[in-house]
Design a protein around this motif. Structure first.
Motif, PDB file in Angstrom:
ATOM      1  N   GLY A   1       0.795  -1.219   0.000  1.00 49.81           N
ATOM      2  CA  GLY A   1       0.000   0.000   0.000  1.00 49.81           C
ATOM      3  C   GLY A   1       0.823   1.262   0.000  1.00 49.81           C
ATOM      4  N   LYS A   2       1.766   1.351   0.912  1.00 51.34           N
ATOM      5  CA  LYS A   2       2.533   2.581   1.068  1.00 51.34           C
ATOM      6  C   LYS A   2       3.443   2.860  -0.121  1.00 51.34           C
ATOM      7  N   PHE A   3       4.084   1.823  -0.646  1.00 49.09           N
ATOM      8  CA  PHE A   3       5.086   2.019  -1.681  1.00 49.09           C
ATOM      9  C   PHE A   3       4.548   1.876  -3.098  1.00 49.09           C
ATOM     10  N   GLU A   4       3.535   1.079  -3.289  1.00 49.83           N
ATOM     11  CA  GLU A   4       3.132   0.707  -4.644  1.00 49.83           C
ATOM     12  C   GLU A   4       1.727   1.131  -5.033  1.00 49.83           C
ATOM     13  N   ARG A   5       0.973   1.727  -4.156  1.00 47.81           N
ATOM     14  CA  ARG A   5      -0.436   2.026  -4.432  1.00 47.81           C
ATOM     15  C   ARG A   5      -0.608   2.803  -5.737  1.00 47.81           C
ATOM     16  N   ASP A   6       0.152   3.868  -5.926  1.00 46.43           N
ATOM     17  CA  ASP A   6      -0.001   4.691  -7.130  1.00 46.43           C
ATOM     18  C   ASP A   6       0.386   3.923  -8.391  1.00 46.43           C
ATOM     19  N   ARG A   7       1.488   3.170  -8.306  1.00 40.22           N
ATOM     20  CA  ARG A   7       1.909   2.380  -9.476  1.00 40.22           C
ATOM     21  C   ARG A   7       0.898   1.297  -9.814  1.00 40.22           C
ATOM     22  N   LEU A   8       0.396   0.611  -8.796  1.00 39.53           N
ATOM     23  CA  LEU A   8      -0.587  -0.441  -9.048  1.00 39.53           C
ATOM     24  C   LEU A   8      -1.872   0.143  -9.620  1.00 39.53           C
ATOM     25  N   ARG A   9      -2.274   1.304  -9.123  1.00 37.40           N
ATOM     26  CA  ARG A   9      -3.477   1.953  -9.657  1.00 37.40           C
ATOM     27  C   ARG A   9      -3.264   2.316 -11.126  1.00 37.40           C
ATOM     28  N   ALA A  10      -2.076   2.841 -11.461  1.00 41.97           N
ATOM     29  CA  ALA A  10      -1.782   3.206 -12.851  1.00 41.97           C
ATOM     30  C   ALA A  10      -1.788   1.968 -13.750  1.00 41.97           C
ATOM     31  N   LEU A  11      -1.194   0.869 -13.285  1.00 42.20           N
ATOM     32  CA  LEU A  11      -1.204  -0.364 -14.068  1.00 42.20           C
ATOM     33  C   LEU A  11      -2.614  -0.909 -14.239  1.00 42.20           C
ATOM     34  N   HIS A  12      -3.414  -0.819 -13.194  1.00 46.13           N
ATOM     35  CA  HIS A  12      -4.806  -1.264 -13.263  1.00 46.13           C
ATOM     36  C   HIS A  12      -5.590  -0.431 -14.283  1.00 46.13           C
ATOM     37  N   ASP A  13      -5.396   0.890 -14.238  1.00 45.44           N
ATOM     38  CA  ASP A  13      -6.089   1.772 -15.186  1.00 45.44           C
ATOM     39  C   ASP A  13      -5.644   1.496 -16.622  1.00 45.44           C
ATOM     40  N   LEU A  14      -4.348   1.256 -16.810  1.00 43.89           N
ATOM     41  CA  LEU A  14      -3.826   0.928 -18.139  1.00 43.89           C
ATOM     42  C   LEU A  14      -4.447  -0.367 -18.651  1.00 43.89           C
ATOM     43  N   LYS A  15      -4.503  -1.376 -17.789  1.00 44.53           N
ATOM     44  CA  LYS A  15      -5.085  -2.666 -18.170  1.00 44.53           C
ATOM     45  C   LYS A  15      -6.548  -2.492 -18.579  1.00 44.53           C
ATOM     46  N   ARG A  16      -7.302  -1.755 -17.782  1.00 45.86           N
ATOM     47  CA  ARG A  16      -8.719  -1.533 -18.103  1.00 45.86           C
ATOM     48  C   ARG A  16      -8.872  -0.807 -19.432  1.00 45.86           C
ATOM     49  N   GLY A  17      -8.010   0.192 -19.659  1.00 51.82           N
ATOM     50  CA  GLY A  17      -8.072   0.941 -20.911  1.00 51.82           C
ATOM     51  C   GLY A  17      -7.771   0.066 -22.115  1.00 51.82           C
ATOM     52  N   LEU A  18      -6.750  -0.767 -21.994  1.00 51.75           N
ATOM     53  CA  LEU A  18      -6.401  -1.669 -23.094  1.00 51.75           C
ATOM     54  C   LEU A  18      -7.494  -2.701 -23.343  1.00 51.75           C
ATOM     55  N   GLU A  19      -8.073  -3.214 -22.257  1.00 56.11           N
ATOM     56  CA  GLU A  19      -9.168  -4.167 -22.415  1.00 56.11           C
ATOM     57  C   GLU A  19     -10.369  -3.522 -23.073  1.00 56.11           C
ATOM     58  N   ALA A  20     -10.656  -2.278 -22.703  1.00 53.12           N
ATOM     59  CA  ALA A  20     -11.788  -1.566 -23.301  1.00 53.12           C
ATOM     60  C   ALA A  20     -11.557  -1.348 -24.794  1.00 53.12           C
ATOM     61  N   ARG A  21     -10.319  -0.986 -25.162  1.00 50.32           N
ATOM     62  CA  ARG A  21     -10.001  -0.805 -26.588  1.00 50.32           C
ATOM     63  C   ARG A  21     -10.115  -2.124 -27.339  1.00 50.32           C
ATOM     64  N   ALA A  22      -9.648  -3.203 -26.720  1.00 51.51           N
ATOM     65  CA  ALA A  22      -9.730  -4.517 -27.362  1.00 51.51           C
ATOM     66  C   ALA A  22     -11.189  -4.934 -27.539  1.00 51.51           C
ATOM     67  N   ASP A  23     -12.014  -4.674 -26.524  1.00 48.25           N
ATOM     68  CA  ASP A  23     -13.438  -4.996 -26.622  1.00 48.25           C
ATOM     69  C   ASP A  23     -14.103  -4.183 -27.716  1.00 48.25           C
ATOM     70  N   ALA A  24     -13.739  -2.905 -27.824  1.00 48.64           N
ATOM     71  CA  ALA A  24     -14.306  -2.042 -28.872  1.00 48.64           C
ATOM     72  C   ALA A  24     -13.864  -2.542 -30.246  1.00 48.64           C
ATOM     73  N   GLY A  25     -12.621  -3.001 -30.358  1.00 49.04           N
ATOM     74  CA  GLY A  25     -12.111  -3.535 -31.621  1.00 49.04           C
ATOM     75  C   GLY A  25     -12.834  -4.815 -32.005  1.00 49.04           C
TER      76      GLY A  25
END
Length: 113
Positions: A82-106
């Motif tokens: 939580g203390k060290f990785e929260r922001d990085r994990l959130r960014a990776l999660h958002d990136l994954k969701r964005g890529l999945e959304a683009r793939a679904d749209a494709g």
């Protein structure tokens, strides 16, 4: 926290925690059914988990029931992840969701065309 790390280091103890996560409140006999080991060996592993406060017990008549206590694991996650990785994990999660959304749209565009 050392006792928690020591308890989590063993695959059998992690398996016991997984069994309790799947169905909390099991007896020693019930936990032994899911493992290929003696009652005595399982009992020793449970004792270490109790010492680390990862397992709590309660008596129901003559039966000793074992319950998962997730608090120490949560504390580790908060301190080390939580203390060290929260922001990085959130960014990776958002990136994954964005890529999945683009793939679904494709995929949807291919079906229409």
């Amino acid at each position: 926290m050392d006792a928690v790390f020591k308890a989590l280091a063993d695959p059998t103890r992690r398996q016991l925690l997984d069994l309790l996560h799947a169905r909390n409140g099991q007896t020693l006999g019930e936990l032994c059914e899911g493992l290929a080991m003696t009652r005595q060996a399982v009992s020793k592993h449970l004792a270490l988990l109790e010492e680390a406060n990862l397992v709590a017990t309660a008596w129901r008549g003559r039966e000793k029931l074992h319950y998962l206590n997730p608090v120490p694991i949560h504390e580790i996650a908060e301190r080390w992840i939580g203390k060290f990785e929260r922001d990085r994990l959130r960014a990776l999660h958002d990136l994954k969701r964005g890529l999945e959304a683009r793939a679904d749209a494709g995929d949807e565009g291919e079906r229409e065309g």
